[in-house]
Design an enzyme around this catalytic site. Structure first.
Site, PDB file in Angstrom:
ATOM      1  CE1 TYR A   1      -4.334  -1.324   0.825  1.00  0.00           C
ATOM      2  CE2 TYR A   1      -3.096  -2.809   2.240  1.00  0.00           C
ATOM      3  CZ  TYR A   1      -4.269  -2.471   1.583  1.00  0.00           C
ATOM      4  OH  TYR A   1      -5.368  -3.285   1.697  1.00  0.00           O
TER       5      TYR A   1
ATOM      6  CE1 TYR B   1      -2.200  -6.205   4.445  1.00  0.00           C
ATOM      7  CE2 TYR B   1      -3.155  -6.151   2.236  1.00  0.00           C
ATOM      8  CZ  TYR B   1      -3.265  -5.944   3.603  1.00  0.00           C
ATOM      9  OH  TYR B   1      -4.448  -5.472   4.116  1.00  0.00           O
TER      10      TYR B   1
HETATM   11 FE   LIG Z   1      -6.071  -4.448   3.107  1.00  0.00          FE
END
Ligand SMILES: [Fe+2]
Length: 262
Positions: free
Chosen positions: A127, A166
């Site tokens: 992100y 992730y």
């Molecule tokens: Fe997320």
């Protein structure tokens, strides 16, 4: 005093968390009751332990203005905002994909002019967020946010890049299944829905305390999109379909914790 696990529970192994998930699933199956919303108190989700409400919410009558449907003028949402692959000067890296579906109410009626917002990690699972510093590359051509309005049939459609899984620090070696965050407003401002869409066949489902906090298997499976080859375009992109039901017995599950990093 009862010991409360730290939000940084890195010492806990995946095997320990998986065992907790399986024990809760077994007790749910034995209880023989329908429980279709995410559990607020779900110990395998370590980082939520100090954040989830421990008391019943205070009921308050909404102000009149809060019972009006949000109005999002056409000028505010550019159709190009639904394409997350054209927000920069070059092509983002990863699997280009379309995700589309309908937003309907509990009776199957289309919910029109609904603001649908999404945010997601890039193909590498990263992100653009100061709290996400794990060593996967940022993509200079991918921000990971988009929005659109539903059409007359309640339809929405985004073009994006398939996000990667992730790591997060719920426990040691914790990885989230690939997902796209969705936010919608209902027919009034008090009805915001924030949830996550997943991809079929993800090997991380059984290991993920957030996905598993919905203890009913059928209910959590409604968060998983379908691969649709008719949406897949030759030489261009893959296609996924995911419908969202705002109310009723088959409603899409609400996420009570809207933290981006989750
Ligand atoms: Fe997320």
């Amino acid at each position: 005093m009862t010991a409360v696990a730290s939000s940084d529970s890195a010492a806990t192994s995946q095997a320990e968390v998986t065992a907790e998930i399986e024990a809760i699933a077994a007790s749910y199956a034995a209880a023989d009751r329908a429980e279709t919303q995410p559990r607020l108190d779900y110990p395998p989700y370590r980082s939520s332990l100090l954040r989830h409400p421990t008391k019943a919410l205070q009921q308050a009558d909404p102000e009149g203005v809060e019972l009006w449907s949000p109005v999002f003028g056409e000028r505010d949402v550019d159709p190009r905002e639904a394409d997350l692959t054209i927000q920069h000067t070059g092509e983002p890296i990863g699997e280009r994909m379309v995700v589309t579906g309908r937003v309907v109410d509990g009776d199957g009626r289309p919910v029109r002019n609904q603001l649908v917002e999404i945010w997601q990690a890039n193909a590498a699972g990263r992100y653009i967020h100061q709290r996400d510093q794990h060593p996967a590359p940022l993509d200079p051509h991918f921000t990971g946010m988009g929005r659109c309005l539903t059409d007359a049939d309640g339809g929405y459609r985004f073009t994006t890049i398939k996000p990667g899984p992730y790591p997060w620090r719920n426990h040691r070696n914790a990885w989230r299944p690939a997902h796209i965050h969705f936010s919608l407003f209902g027919t009034e401002l008090t009805q915001r829905l924030v949830t996550q869409m997943y991809f079929p066949g993800d090997p991380l489902f059984a290991l993920d305390p957030i996905y598993q906090s919905i203890v009913d298997p059928a209910a959590r499976s409604r968060l998983v999109a379908s691969y649709d080859h008719d949406l897949t375009e030759p030489e261009w992109c893959t296609g996924y379909r995911w419908d969202i039901v705002l109310t009723g017995a088959h409603r899409t599950l609400m996420e009570t914790d809207t933290e981006v990093a989750g």
